[in-house]
Design a protein around this motif. Structure first.
Motif, PDB file in Angstrom:
ATOM      1  N   GLU A 137       4.138  -8.785  -4.516  1.00  0.00           N
ATOM      2  CA  GLU A 137       4.488  -8.192  -3.229  1.00  0.00           C
ATOM      3  C   GLU A 137       4.982  -6.754  -3.390  1.00  0.00           C
ATOM      4  O   GLU A 137       4.815  -5.926  -2.502  1.00  0.00           O
ATOM      5  N   GLU A 138       5.598  -6.464  -4.522  1.00  0.00           N
ATOM      6  CA  GLU A 138       6.101  -5.107  -4.780  1.00  0.00           C
ATOM      7  C   GLU A 138       4.959  -4.097  -4.876  1.00  0.00           C
ATOM      8  O   GLU A 138       5.148  -2.912  -4.594  1.00  0.00           O
ATOM      9  N   VAL A 139       3.778  -4.564  -5.228  1.00  0.00           N
ATOM     10  CA  VAL A 139       2.618  -3.669  -5.330  1.00  0.00           C
ATOM     11  C   VAL A 139       2.297  -3.060  -3.960  1.00  0.00           C
ATOM     12  O   VAL A 139       1.731  -1.981  -3.873  1.00  0.00           O
ATOM     13  N   ALA A 140       2.689  -3.742  -2.887  1.00  0.00           N
ATOM     14  CA  ALA A 140       2.463  -3.219  -1.537  1.00  0.00           C
ATOM     15  C   ALA A 140       3.252  -1.937  -1.287  1.00  0.00           C
ATOM     16  O   ALA A 140       2.961  -1.218  -0.334  1.00  0.00           O
ATOM     17  N   ASN A 141       4.215  -1.622  -2.125  1.00  0.00           N
ATOM     18  CA  ASN A 141       4.965  -0.367  -2.004  1.00  0.00           C
ATOM     19  C   ASN A 141       4.141   0.838  -2.440  1.00  0.00           C
ATOM     20  O   ASN A 141       4.514   1.976  -2.173  1.00  0.00           O
ATOM     21  N   VAL A 142       3.033   0.584  -3.124  1.00  0.00           N
ATOM     22  CA  VAL A 142       2.154   1.659  -3.586  1.00  0.00           C
ATOM     23  C   VAL A 142       1.347   2.156  -2.395  1.00  0.00           C
ATOM     24  O   VAL A 142       0.782   1.357  -1.639  1.00  0.00           O
ATOM     25  N   LYS A 143       1.301   3.465  -2.234  1.00  0.00           N
ATOM     26  CA  LYS A 143       0.563   4.065  -1.126  1.00  0.00           C
ATOM     27  C   LYS A 143      -0.902   3.625  -1.164  1.00  0.00           C
ATOM     28  O   LYS A 143      -1.552   3.693  -2.203  1.00  0.00           O
ATOM     29  N   GLY A 144      -1.384   3.136  -0.021  1.00  0.00           N
ATOM     30  CA  GLY A 144      -2.785   2.731   0.083  1.00  0.00           C
ATOM     31  C   GLY A 144      -3.030   1.261  -0.160  1.00  0.00           C
ATOM     32  O   GLY A 144      -4.160   0.793  -0.059  1.00  0.00           O
ATOM     33  N   ILE A 145      -1.983   0.528  -0.505  1.00  0.00           N
ATOM     34  CA  ILE A 145      -2.134  -0.911  -0.757  1.00  0.00           C
ATOM     35  C   ILE A 145      -1.324  -1.667   0.284  1.00  0.00           C
ATOM     36  O   ILE A 145      -0.120  -1.473   0.400  1.00  0.00           O
TER      37      ILE A 145
END
Length: 101
Positions: free
Chosen positions: A78-86
């Protein structure tokens, strides 16, 4: 009539268009299947590995690496959603394709 420098120049230029095609070898079917079933460690993967993931191009792969460099390893998917564009849709696509360890 062309001089020898013109001929050499034309040969060099034409090689840029022809030689890359000779160097590329398509992966065998079993290699493609293996890549599709392999999980990519999103905490350690380099750009070349990240772009193998569905929907991840060079720009998003670079953003993942940049985020990881600034904030440390991802603790959850879920933390990967903090990456711009994801976003959430992308996370669903990645869920079975990535690992954190």
């Amino acid at each position: 009539m062309m001089n020898k420098y013109t001929v050499a120049f034309l040969l060099c230029i034409s090689s840029f268009f022809y030689l890359p095609h000779l160097a590329y070898a398509a992966p065998a079917k079993n290699e493609v299947a293996q890549l599709q079933t392999m999980k990519v460690n999103i905490n350690t993967a380099q750009l070349e590995e990240l772009i193998l993931l569905p929907g991840i191009g060079t720009k998003k792969a670079s953003a993942i690496i940049e985020y990881r460099t600034k904030h440390g390893k991802f603790e959850s998917l879920e933390e990967v959603a903090n990456v711009k564009g994801i976003g959430e849709k992308m996370l669903q696509k990645l869920q079975d394709k990535v690992t954190l360890k």
